[in-house]
Design a protein around this motif. Structure first.
Motif, PDB file in Angstrom:
ATOM      1  N   LYS A  12       0.831  -1.201   0.000  1.00  0.00           N
ATOM      2  CA  LYS A  12       0.000   0.000   0.000  1.00  0.00           C
ATOM      3  C   LYS A  12       0.879   1.269   0.000  1.00  0.00           C
ATOM      4  N   ASP A  13       1.868   1.250   0.871  1.00  0.00           N
ATOM      5  CA  ASP A  13       2.745   2.419   0.946  1.00  0.00           C
ATOM      6  C   ASP A  13       3.577   2.584  -0.324  1.00  0.00           C
ATOM      7  N   LEU A  14       3.980   1.459  -0.903  1.00  0.00           N
ATOM      8  CA  LEU A  14       4.760   1.552  -2.143  1.00  0.00           C
ATOM      9  C   LEU A  14       3.896   2.051  -3.298  1.00  0.00           C
ATOM     10  N   ALA A  15       2.624   1.656  -3.294  1.00  0.00           N
ATOM     11  CA  ALA A  15       1.712   2.141  -4.337  1.00  0.00           C
ATOM     12  C   ALA A  15       1.527   3.656  -4.195  1.00  0.00           C
ATOM     13  N   ASN A  16       1.469   4.088  -2.959  1.00  0.00           N
ATOM     14  CA  ASN A  16       1.355   5.505  -2.659  1.00  0.00           C
ATOM     15  C   ASN A  16       2.592   6.271  -3.187  1.00  0.00           C
ATOM     16  N   LEU A  21       5.600   9.464  -7.235  1.00  0.00           N
ATOM     17  CA  LEU A  21       6.655   9.521  -8.253  1.00  0.00           C
ATOM     18  C   LEU A  21       6.085  10.082  -9.549  1.00  0.00           C
ATOM     19  N   GLU A  22       4.925   9.544  -9.922  1.00  0.00           N
ATOM     20  CA  GLU A  22       4.314  10.006 -11.175  1.00  0.00           C
ATOM     21  C   GLU A  22       3.940  11.476 -11.108  1.00  0.00           C
ATOM     22  N   GLU A  34       6.340  12.798 -21.315  1.00  0.00           N
ATOM     23  CA  GLU A  34       6.472  11.550 -22.052  1.00  0.00           C
ATOM     24  C   GLU A  34       7.756  10.813 -21.667  1.00  0.00           C
ATOM     25  N   THR A  35       8.878  11.542 -21.676  1.00  0.00           N
ATOM     26  CA  THR A  35      10.147  10.878 -21.361  1.00  0.00           C
ATOM     27  C   THR A  35      10.160  10.421 -19.900  1.00  0.00           C
ATOM     28  N   SER A  36       9.635  11.243 -19.000  1.00  0.00           N
ATOM     29  CA  SER A  36       9.671  10.887 -17.581  1.00  0.00           C
ATOM     30  C   SER A  36       8.773   9.698 -17.295  1.00  0.00           C
ATOM     31  N   VAL A  37       7.572   9.713 -17.865  1.00  0.00           N
ATOM     32  CA  VAL A  37       6.651   8.607 -17.628  1.00  0.00           C
ATOM     33  C   VAL A  37       7.209   7.327 -18.256  1.00  0.00           C
ATOM     34  N   HIS A  38       7.832   7.471 -19.428  1.00  0.00           N
ATOM     35  CA  HIS A  38       8.485   6.320 -20.056  1.00  0.00           C
ATOM     36  C   HIS A  38       9.480   5.685 -19.081  1.00  0.00           C
ATOM     37  N   LEU A  39      10.256   6.532 -18.428  1.00  0.00           N
ATOM     38  CA  LEU A  39      11.249   6.040 -17.468  1.00  0.00           C
ATOM     39  C   LEU A  39      10.591   5.356 -16.282  1.00  0.00           C
ATOM     40  N   LEU A  40       9.549   5.991 -15.756  1.00  0.00           N
ATOM     41  CA  LEU A  40       8.863   5.430 -14.589  1.00  0.00           C
ATOM     42  C   LEU A  40       8.243   4.082 -14.920  1.00  0.00           C
ATOM     43  N   LYS A  41       7.618   4.014 -16.100  1.00  0.00           N
ATOM     44  CA  LYS A  41       6.919   2.789 -16.493  1.00  0.00           C
ATOM     45  C   LYS A  41       7.904   1.659 -16.780  1.00  0.00           C
ATOM     46  N   ALA A  42       9.135   2.031 -17.140  1.00  0.00           N
ATOM     47  CA  ALA A  42      10.131   1.000 -17.405  1.00  0.00           C
ATOM     48  C   ALA A  42      10.418   0.222 -16.124  1.00  0.00           C
ATOM     49  N   GLY A  43       9.958   0.760 -15.018  1.00  0.00           N
ATOM     50  CA  GLY A  43      10.022   0.013 -13.761  1.00  0.00           C
ATOM     51  C   GLY A  43      11.336   0.124 -13.046  1.00  0.00           C
ATOM     52  N   GLU A  74      14.591   7.870  -5.382  1.00  0.00           N
ATOM     53  CA  GLU A  74      14.323   7.134  -6.614  1.00  0.00           C
ATOM     54  C   GLU A  74      14.524   8.038  -7.840  1.00  0.00           C
ATOM     55  N   LEU A  75      14.122   9.305  -7.720  1.00  0.00           N
ATOM     56  CA  LEU A  75      14.293  10.226  -8.852  1.00  0.00           C
ATOM     57  C   LEU A  75      15.784  10.495  -9.124  1.00  0.00           C
ATOM     58  N   ILE A  76      16.561  10.649  -8.068  1.00  0.00           N
ATOM     59  CA  ILE A  76      18.002  10.871  -8.276  1.00  0.00           C
ATOM     60  C   ILE A  76      18.601   9.655  -8.983  1.00  0.00           C
TER      61      ILE A  76
END
Lengths: 324, 324
Positions: A12-16, A21-22, A34-43, A74-76
């Motif tokens: 739950k906390d990780l989903a939060n 992050l998004e 687009e580029t940032s979400v691409h990165l996030l979705k890459a997992g 995580e962003l760094i």
């Protein structure tokens, strides 16, 4: 026990955090989204956020506070990956096309700058100057480590010490401070923060060594990119350095490395990978990773016997044996 | 009155800042020292540190405190220049070879990352969360602006508003917060900080417009790089946008821009520069810069009549007429 079982306790906390992050990278600029979400979705394994949360359990656990540390860590990490991909000329990461291959180098560089700037924005929500100082120090070390990596490309004369210092800067520091700052943000005592820092540092060293081992003897499916990517770009890792210490193998290995260098990433690295696998280098590197894991677990001595402590130990063992 | 006369009043403090700039980028990494010192020695007008110092005069002027703001502002500026040079494919800046041309793109990217990290390290010496929040917000805007610039390369349909928003992000924000944070760090009132922010913002807009004008009608000696560098890389600036508004000139200009684009930086831009100079675009851009300067000076209304106020006004006039 799999890592996913540990993660599920904090689902739950990780989903939060994932949501945060998004939203943290949102802007009115379409391409950056687009580029940032691409990165996030890459997992990614989100191991830094997990460590922040677990460390926070040794103080006053408040997700709203810890979230800021977790997201900025995580962003760094993500920002540094995008810049690494520019340097490494990497086409894929985690099985996904990199920003630089899907768009271009300039866009990858500025996406990294942007995500990094967002990371700072998130962490400034926390008032403690100590957090900012610890973070900025780690970032300086990371950027020195990035430059170090270039200097040591195809440098077969480097020592194991050079390698260890480099991965400390490149990987271990950020994992160490993820643990430390989780505890700092939760108001834990200096001694607790210090233990968690040392835990994170040692896990981080093991993590990078295992990562480097996987690049040499993993499959493309396991690692999300072709094996041998490191040597193709000139990154001489621990198993290779150990293999080079064997006088009977050294001459052939140096020849192979030289021809890989000359082929500028186009040659076949299979014979080299096989030579490394046959040498004792992989085993010795794995042994050193295990020693770091032992030290990580020792660092937790004296922490209260909470569930979070058990989970940290489980993750450490998991990192020690990772084959993902 | 020349800018140097204003600077001479703050010579000692600026020399102090120059020293701090040098020591702030020191590391035990030879190449990073080399690239960073190369950048510092290439000079620059140090207008951000000057503004920090002058703004500090409207509170409790303490050089040891202000120095941290001044140095971090200048380092952020420098870091963004190195990354810009990667994108711009620039061979020289201020008459000196760029990091990317003297070394390479990867080294320029990491030098930028490093200098940026150092800037954060310096500013974390200051405890006020407000300072970090203002700074991180400006950095996010700057990185969005950098990406914007790429999107608008050779985009002749962009509006004057697109251009103004871009230079606000790229230049004006950082100059605005240099003024604001000098006052914040000196403990000035919110109203004083706000006036100085608005002063800096308007001077910053004028500064960038004049910079863009100079690239079109300055000499190589004046600007330290060949004129027409902007259009060669696709950067459509204000005088060009104004010139394009003239239906009688538009067709020819669009053709010229298209052939510059096709030549990929190798073609002769002289005919285009002459066409822009003949159009009223340069004059109209200069007029707009002057209006920003007027607004900058108006923003200072109500500030106590100190020497620093006179100097801010002088610098503003100087920026309005700059031909350096």
């Amino acid at each position: 026990m799999k890592i996913i079982d540990i993660y599920s306790r904090y689902k739950k906390d990780l989903a939060n955090i994932e949501k945060e992050l998004e939203s943290s990278v949102q802007s009115d600029h379409a391409l950056l989204n687009e580029t940032s979400v691409h990165l996030l979705k890459a997992g990614g394994k989100r191991i830094r956020p997990v460590f922040v949360l677990l460390a926070g359990r040794f103080g006053n656990y408040d997700l709203e506070t810890l979230k800021n540390v977790a997201v900025s860590m995580e962003l760094i990490h993500m920002a540094s990956l995008v810049h690494d991909d520019v340097i490494d000329d990497a086409a894929t990461r985690r099985g996904q096309p990199t920003v630089k291959s899907k768009w271009d180098n300039r866009i990858a560089m500025y996406t990294g700058d942007y995500i990094f700037a967002r990371a700072l924005g998130v962490v400034t929500r926390l008032p403690q100057p100590e957090i900012h100082q610890i973070m900025s120090h780690a970032i300086v070390e990371m950027s020195v480590g990035e430059m170090e990596q270039i200097r040591f490309f195809f440098h077969t004369g480097q020592t194991v010490r050079d390698y260890l210092l480099r991965i400390k800067r490149k990987t271990a520091y950020l994992i160490a401070i993820s643990c430390q700052l989780g505890a700092v943000a939760a108001g834990a005592s200096a001694s607790v923060c210090d233990k968690l820092y040392r835990f994170g540092y040692n896990v981080g060293m093991a993590f990078q060594i295992r990562d480097d081992v996987l690049d040499l003897n993993g499959t493309e499916q396991q690692i999300g990119k072709p094996p041998g990517s490191d040597i193709k770009q000139g990154n001489i890792t621990l198993p290779v350095l150990f293999a080079l210490q064997d006088p009977q193998r050294k001459v052939l290995l140096l020849e192979q490395i030289e021809s890989i260098r000359e082929a500028e990433g186009q040659g076949d690295v299979t014979p080299f990978l096989e030579a490394i696998r046959r040498s004792g280098g992989v085993k010795r590197a794995e042994d050193l990773a295990s020693r770091y894991i032992d030290r990580a677990i020792e660092a937790l001595d004296g922490l209260p016997a909470r569930q979070a402590k058990k989970d940290l130990i489980r993750i450490a063992h998991f990192v020690g044996n990772r084959s993902y």
